[in-house]
Design a protein around this motif. Structure first.
Motif, mmCIF file in Angstrom:
data_model
loop_
_atom_site.group_PDB
_atom_site.id
_atom_site.type_symbol
_atom_site.label_atom_id
_atom_site.label_comp_id
_atom_site.label_asym_id
_atom_site.label_seq_id
_atom_site.Cartn_x
_atom_site.Cartn_y
_atom_site.Cartn_z
ATOM 1 N N ASN A 106 0.864 -1.180 0.000
ATOM 2 C CA ASN A 106 0.000 0.000 0.000
ATOM 3 C C ASN A 106 0.899 1.227 0.000
ATOM 4 O O ASN A 106 1.519 1.548 1.016
ATOM 5 C CB ASN A 106 -0.910 0.005 1.225
ATOM 6 C CG ASN A 106 -1.781 -1.231 1.308
ATOM 7 O OD1 ASN A 106 -1.923 -1.974 0.342
ATOM 8 N ND2 ASN A 106 -2.381 -1.474 2.465
ATOM 9 N N LEU A 107 0.988 1.899 -1.148
ATOM 10 C CA LEU A 107 1.982 2.955 -1.346
ATOM 11 C C LEU A 107 1.300 4.287 -1.657
ATOM 12 O O LEU A 107 0.430 4.350 -2.519
ATOM 13 C CB LEU A 107 2.928 2.563 -2.487
ATOM 14 C CG LEU A 107 3.663 1.226 -2.291
ATOM 15 C CD1 LEU A 107 4.461 0.866 -3.527
ATOM 16 C CD2 LEU A 107 4.561 1.267 -1.048
ATOM 17 N N TYR A 108 1.727 5.328 -0.961
ATOM 18 C CA TYR A 108 1.065 6.626 -1.072
ATOM 19 C C TYR A 108 2.067 7.771 -1.227
ATOM 20 O O TYR A 108 1.857 8.859 -0.689
ATOM 21 C CB TYR A 108 0.188 6.865 0.158
ATOM 22 C CG TYR A 108 -1.049 6.002 0.216
ATOM 23 C CD1 TYR A 108 -2.221 6.385 -0.421
ATOM 24 C CD2 TYR A 108 -1.039 4.794 0.900
ATOM 25 C CE1 TYR A 108 -3.365 5.597 -0.366
ATOM 26 C CE2 TYR A 108 -2.178 3.996 0.967
ATOM 27 C CZ TYR A 108 -3.339 4.403 0.333
ATOM 28 O OH TYR A 108 -4.464 3.623 0.381
ATOM 29 N N GLN A 109 3.160 7.529 -1.964
ATOM 30 C CA GLN A 109 4.084 8.637 -2.207
ATOM 31 C C GLN A 109 3.347 9.766 -2.917
ATOM 32 O O GLN A 109 2.598 9.538 -3.864
ATOM 33 C CB GLN A 109 5.261 8.171 -3.069
ATOM 34 C CG GLN A 109 6.200 7.204 -2.366
ATOM 35 C CD GLN A 109 5.911 5.764 -2.694
ATOM 36 O OE1 GLN A 109 4.768 5.389 -2.921
ATOM 37 N NE2 GLN A 109 6.950 4.934 -2.728
ATOM 38 N N GLY A 110 3.571 10.979 -2.453
ATOM 39 C CA GLY A 110 2.844 12.109 -3.024
ATOM 40 C C GLY A 110 1.512 12.340 -2.345
ATOM 41 O O GLY A 110 0.769 13.254 -2.726
ATOM 42 N N TRP A 111 1.218 11.541 -1.330
ATOM 43 C CA TRP A 111 0.006 11.817 -0.544
ATOM 44 C C TRP A 111 0.362 11.900 0.934
ATOM 45 O O TRP A 111 0.576 12.973 1.476
ATOM 46 C CB TRP A 111 -1.093 10.790 -0.803
ATOM 47 C CG TRP A 111 -2.388 11.248 -0.188
ATOM 48 C CD1 TRP A 111 -3.045 10.716 0.874
ATOM 49 C CD2 TRP A 111 -3.134 12.414 -0.553
ATOM 50 N NE1 TRP A 111 -4.160 11.461 1.189
ATOM 51 C CE2 TRP A 111 -4.239 12.514 0.336
ATOM 52 C CE3 TRP A 111 -2.977 13.390 -1.533
ATOM 53 C CZ2 TRP A 111 -5.169 13.548 0.248
ATOM 54 C CZ3 TRP A 111 -3.908 14.421 -1.613
ATOM 55 C CH2 TRP A 111 -4.993 14.488 -0.727
ATOM 56 N N TYR A 112 0.499 10.763 1.604
ATOM 57 C CA TYR A 112 0.825 10.826 3.032
ATOM 58 C C TYR A 112 2.258 11.306 3.265
ATOM 59 O O TYR A 112 2.594 11.772 4.352
ATOM 60 C CB TYR A 112 0.610 9.470 3.693
ATOM 61 C CG TYR A 112 -0.853 9.094 3.793
ATOM 62 C CD1 TYR A 112 -1.749 9.919 4.467
ATOM 63 C CD2 TYR A 112 -1.340 7.937 3.219
ATOM 64 C CE1 TYR A 112 -3.094 9.593 4.561
ATOM 65 C CE2 TYR A 112 -2.676 7.595 3.309
ATOM 66 C CZ TYR A 112 -3.549 8.423 3.983
ATOM 67 O OH TYR A 112 -4.868 8.094 4.069
ATOM 68 N N GLY A 113 3.096 11.178 2.263
ATOM 69 C CA GLY A 113 4.458 11.640 2.400
ATOM 70 C C GLY A 113 5.179 11.548 1.068
ATOM 71 O O GLY A 113 4.716 10.889 0.136
ATOM 72 N N GLY A 114 6.322 12.225 0.971
ATOM 73 C CA GLY A 114 7.122 12.144 -0.236
ATOM 74 C C GLY A 114 6.501 12.861 -1.418
ATOM 75 O O GLY A 114 5.587 13.674 -1.287
ATOM 76 N N LYS A 115 7.014 12.528 -2.614
ATOM 77 C CA LYS A 115 6.556 13.134 -3.849
ATOM 78 C C LYS A 115 5.975 12.059 -4.758
ATOM 79 O O LYS A 115 6.352 10.899 -4.680
ATOM 80 C CB LYS A 115 7.713 13.838 -4.563
ATOM 81 C CG LYS A 115 8.373 14.940 -3.744
ATOM 82 C CD LYS A 115 9.570 15.518 -4.498
ATOM 83 C CE LYS A 115 10.265 16.591 -3.679
ATOM 84 N NZ LYS A 115 11.459 17.125 -4.388
ATOM 85 N N ILE A 116 5.071 12.474 -5.653
ATOM 86 C CA ILE A 116 4.494 11.522 -6.606
ATOM 87 C C ILE A 116 5.609 10.827 -7.387
ATOM 88 O O ILE A 116 5.548 9.621 -7.640
ATOM 89 C CB ILE A 116 3.540 12.239 -7.587
ATOM 90 C CG1 ILE A 116 2.397 12.917 -6.847
ATOM 91 C CG2 ILE A 116 2.989 11.245 -8.601
ATOM 92 C CD1 ILE A 116 1.474 13.711 -7.752
ATOM 93 N N GLU A 117 6.620 11.590 -7.739
ATOM 94 C CA GLU A 117 7.706 11.054 -8.564
ATOM 95 C C GLU A 117 8.504 9.973 -7.846
ATOM 96 O O GLU A 117 9.294 9.249 -8.475
ATOM 97 C CB GLU A 117 8.631 12.188 -8.994
ATOM 98 C CG GLU A 117 7.984 13.217 -9.916
ATOM 99 C CD GLU A 117 7.058 14.181 -9.188
ATOM 100 O OE1 GLU A 117 6.213 14.820 -9.863
ATOM 101 O OE2 GLU A 117 7.164 14.293 -7.944
ATOM 102 N N ASP A 118 8.338 9.838 -6.529
ATOM 103 C CA ASP A 118 9.057 8.806 -5.775
ATOM 104 C C ASP A 118 8.467 7.412 -5.989
ATOM 105 O O ASP A 118 9.098 6.409 -5.648
ATOM 106 C CB ASP A 118 9.012 9.111 -4.270
ATOM 107 C CG ASP A 118 9.706 10.420 -3.911
ATOM 108 O OD1 ASP A 118 10.596 10.842 -4.679
ATOM 109 O OD2 ASP A 118 9.355 11.011 -2.878
ATOM 110 N N PHE A 119 7.248 7.338 -6.527
ATOM 111 C CA PHE A 119 6.545 6.057 -6.586
ATOM 112 C C PHE A 119 7.277 5.028 -7.448
ATOM 113 O O PHE A 119 7.556 3.914 -6.991
ATOM 114 C CB PHE A 119 5.119 6.264 -7.108
ATOM 115 C CG PHE A 119 4.367 4.986 -7.367
ATOM 116 C CD1 PHE A 119 4.060 4.125 -6.329
ATOM 117 C CD2 PHE A 119 3.963 4.640 -8.650
ATOM 118 C CE1 PHE A 119 3.370 2.942 -6.558
ATOM 119 C CE2 PHE A 119 3.274 3.470 -8.894
ATOM 120 C CZ PHE A 119 2.977 2.618 -7.850
#
Length: 883
Positions: free
Chosen positions: A485-498
């Motif tokens: 369950n991955l939420y980079q660019g939401w709960y933390g980090g950047k979208i580009e980290d996904f």
């Protein structure tokens, strides 16, 4: 009489199951008893001294509305259901079962004053034998249901609402004394396994359980396999000697089909297995069960992903919660089937049934429509270290597998979700180590149990983004598939980290197939932003987020599949956000209206030409400029917009979206999107109501609705459009002084709060503000005006239970103390508010409106002045209306 029993039991067709429908064969009768129940809550819940019953029908929940009110918490306790059972005297001599689709979460069944059964767990079916019926019309049935917190029953916590009640269908099943049943696990007792399936041949194995409550006899068990046209293509049989009161396991000789018609999303072909139980001496049919099956073979590869019938298939779809607007989880079969249809229509081929087993109607629809599924039990966030908890988990897993064993759509059994999210013993390392070991042991027991009961399917655990934590806990080695369950660019980090994050996971565990079991961003369809940023809840940010995630998933073969979180918005009573008690990550709203993100998926995955004006749901707009961007979702190369008869230049479709800049006029605007492909023309139409600000205000035909400290536009429940405002400009309009409110030490929100604002359904009006504002100016012509000031104190602990999902910002917020904030407000130099102390007078996070009238008799327009007495003045929103 050739009545398809399972069509009635499990709603395999897409017709609604009416509550009083009755099915009869010579061997088995099934009657719905959904209607005419009496319901009452535990009198101790409200301080009453007696039960107060009201008439209800099943499905029913007592939490359909209290989860959405402004009061923290919802009723978790005991509810009582009672009903007079009128059982035909002709049923004497039969075995009669009471069959519950589900009741949440502990259920006790009482017949004529005697407890005859109980069940723990709120998401699987169960059966109770009615063994002391009077058959005189005075049989009284009482069902006690309790959704209270119980540390021994999962789920313990979760980002969803634990609705109480008998929320799935209830039936009476009358069968011969010798009959098929696996009543311990709520199953019909007939299990059809397909093995050694290939393009050339498929082997079918039929086994199960039967009960003989009659005299000793020899029983004949037969199974006919019929194709979709009703033609028998295989047959098998076996005799068995059964003593009185004996329960027997049976297994028929396997049969094979040559050149089987294989089940797939493109060709969801179903065979029917008719299994009969007969008296071997007389030939009389004692029982009959019909089961629809699909023949398919599949595999997961850690490098290449998922394969179905020998072909590479990317699993694409969504997860699903079962509740619906104003219904809670007491949802009809027809609406649940519609969810699967909507998933299919958007181009999906995969449904993660999360976080618990759901109504049989869902998996039956997946079988019919060709949707591959995973199903899981609700071990969410944490466990209890008790034998009772472990036993309940294992029993739930067995119930889930046995009740759903025959569905060809099911390819994965899962049993944990984000189980390390709510960590125990964080400051006690020795106890924490034992706790983690107990989680690992429970996972291994469930894994071993699952593989023993059903070796034909894969297993999975879904983890949140703490890769090291789950690896060190041993949880990535146990299941056959690891879900993330991955939420980079939401709960933390950047979208580009996904994407790079996926590569790191694969590099760390190259031998494990991977599914992205959750990803998503909150999208409140009332919120729009020209420059979308993380956590603004806007449609534009949601589109950007899903574009990145879809592309990164599709370009990586080792990602077997992905399930967007979530198919539809769902109730989560302890959430705040812009729409309190609702998780807004759905591609559909809670009442199943599509968002732009749903249209984006259709553009990505539709196999036929697709064109949709995505902003068609944004029907009311307002702006300081007539130039507007209209988004069109499409899988075609380019799109042309015609607005009010004017054709605008063709725009290229980039990443399945064409951003078309046009001009709108005040009032209704007719929008048409046109695209061509291979000589064919495709159209879509929409209508948008537009108000140009501030010119129309000067003419006196509109009002100004302004959000302070905001960068987003909001449409309220009266279809009023609220615009973000800026500092005073060269024309002398806008705010003077002040800074946008921001939560201190927040790692996510760049402005505003997500507190639940009491006293309103339009929380975004009050979730932003200017702090330290000195004034506000509007160039209004001479005349009479109505001014409404909107306030809410955003500082201080006005939150509900802190969810782990809300992460850093709410924890920081919870430490705040309401400031000493006292100020005066003047309108055109006249005092209108004296000594306002929001926190003291109204409390934290409560909407406050103050309305005034003013006559402008000069050329200075409207002027608000804020003067601080103690602390800094604030303003959340402002409305101005010319009278």
């Amino acid at each position: 009489m050739k009545t398809n029993i399972l069509l009635i039991l499990f709603v395999l067709s897409f017709k609604p199951l009416f509550s009083q429908q009755k099915v009869h064969t010579s061997s088995r009768t099934i009657v719905s008893i959904n209607k005419d129940w009496q319901f009452a809550k535990d009198p101790n819940a409200k301080g009453s001294t007696q039960l107060k019953y009201a008439s209800v029908n099943i499905p029913h929940t007592w939490n359909a509305f209290d989860v959405l009110d402004d009061e923290p918490g919802y009723y978790r306790g005991i509810g009582y259901y009672k009903k007079k059972l009128i059982v035909p005297s002709g049923w004497k001599g039969k075995q009669i079962y009471l069959d519950f689709g589900a009741a949440n979460q502990e259920t006790t069944v009482i017949l004529n004053g005697k407890v005859i059964g109980n069940h723990k767990g709120g998401y699987t079916a169960f059966m109770v034998l009615l063994n002391n019926l009077k058959f005189n019309g005075n049989d009284e049935l009482i069902v006690e249901v309790d959704n209270s917190y119980n540390e021994h029953i999962p789920p313990l916590t979760g980002d969803f609402t634990f609705f109480g009640g008998i929320y799935r269908d209830v039936k009476l099943i009358a069968v011969s004394k010798a009959h098929f049943a696996d009543e311990k696990y709520g199953s019909t007792g007939v299990y059809v396994a397909t093995t050694d399936v290939s393009d050339e041949i498929a082997t079918i194995n039929i086994k199960g359980k039967l009960n003989n409550s009659a005299d000793k006899k020899t029983l004949l068990i037969t199974s006919h396999i019929l194709d979709a046209k009703g033609k028998t293509v295989a047959y098998t049989k076996q005799t068995s000697n059964a003593n009185a009161g004996q329960k027997i396991d049976f297994e028929l000789p396997s049969v094979s089909l040559k050149t089987p018609n294989l089940w797939s999303p493109e060709n969801p072909y179903l065979y029917q297995v008719t299994t009969k139980l007969a008296d071997a001496q007389t030939g009389r049919i004692l029982d009959e069960v019909k089961t629809e099956i699909g023949l398919r073979y599949f595999s997961f590869d850690a490098e290449k992903g998922f394969f179905l019938n020998g072909k590479s298939v990317k699993l694409i779809g969504a997860s699903r919660h079962q509740d619906f607007a104003k219904m809670g989880n007491a949802v009809s079969a027809a609406l649940q089937v519609k969810d699967v249809q909507l998933l299919k229509q958007m181009g999906g081929n995969f449904l993660r049934v999360a976080h618990y087993p759901q109504d049989q109607a869902v998996l039956n629809a997946c079988d019919k429509l060709g949707i591959l599924t995973s199903v899981e039990i609700p071990i969410v966030n944490e466990i209890t270290e008790s034998q009772a908890f472990y036993d309940n988990c294992k029993n739930m897993q067995l119930e889930m597998i046995k009740q759903n064993f025959n569905h060809p759509s099911v390819i994965i059994w899962a049993y944990m979700n984000e189980v390390l999210l709510k960590m125990h013993f964080g400051k006690e390392p020795d106890k924490k180590k034992i706790y983690l070991k107990n989680i690992e042991n429970l996972a291994q027991q469930l894994e071993d149990l699952t593989r023993k009961v059903d070796p034909s399917r894969f297993t999975m655990i879904a983890n949140h983004g703490d890769i090291n934590g789950y690896t060190n806990a041993g949880l990535t080695k146990i299941p056959m598939i690891v879900g993330w369950n991955l939420y980079q660019g939401w709960y933390g980090g950047k979208i580009e980290d996904f994407g790079p994050g996926l590569d790191k996971i694969h590099a760390a565990m190259p031998d494990k197939p991977i599914i992205v079991t959750e990803y998503g961003a909150d999208v409140d369809p009332r919120i729009h932003a020209e420059n979308p940023i993380r956590f603004d809840k806007s449609l534009a940010y949601g589109i950007k987020y899903h574009q990145v995630y879809i592309n990164d998933i599709l370009k990586r073969p080792f990602v077997a599949g992905a399930a967007a979180w979530n198919l539809a918005d769902f109730s989560s009573e302890t959430r705040m956000e812009t729409m309190p008690s609702i998780n807004n990550k759905g591609l559909l709203t809670l009442d199943r209206q599509p968002k732009n993100t749903y249209f984006l998926y259709k553009a990505f995955f539709s196999k036929t030409p697709y064109l949709k004006i995505g902003d068609g749901s944004w029907k009311n707009r307002s702006s300081l400029t007539s130039k507007q961007t209209i988004s069109v979702m499409s899988n075609l190369d380019s799109v042309t917009l015609v607005v009010n008869g004017k054709r605008w230049p063709k725009k290229a479709v980039i990443d399945h979206v064409a951003a078309c800049e046009v001009e709108l006029r005040s009032g209704k605007n007719s929008i048409e999107a046109i695209a061509n492909q291979n000589g064919s023309v495709f159209h879509d139409r929409a209508e948008i109501n537009f108000v140009l600000q501030p010119n129309d205000f000067y003419k006196g035909i509109s009002s100004l609705n302004l959000l302070m400290g905001s960068q987003r536009q909001f449409t309220d429940d009266k279809n009023l459009v609220w615009l973000p405002t800026e500092s005073v400009d060269q024309l002398g309009r806008g705010s003077i002084g002040g800074e946008a409110f921001k939560i201190k030490n927040s790692g996510r929100q760049q402005y505003g709060s997500d507190k639940d604002i009491k006293g309103t359904q339009n929380d975004p009006i009050y979730q932003t503000q200017l702090v330290g504002i000195k004034g506000y100016q509007i160039n209004a012509p001479k005349g009479k005006y109505e001014i409404t000031l909107h306030f809410a104190e955003l500082m201080g602990n006005g939150i509900q239970t802190v969810l782990p999902y809300n992460l850093d910002s709410l924890i920081a917020e919870g430490k705040e103390v309401p400031p000493q904030r006292i100020f005066d407000v003047y309108l055109n130099d006249k005092p209108i508010i004296k000594g306002l102390n929001l926190a003291a007078k109204y409390g934290v996070a409560r909407s406050v409106q103050m309305k005034f009238e003013c006559i402008v008799s000069d050329d200075k327009g409207l002027r608000l002045t804020f003067k601080g007495i103690a602390g800094q003045p604030v303003l959340n929103a402002l409305q101005v209306r010319k009278l």
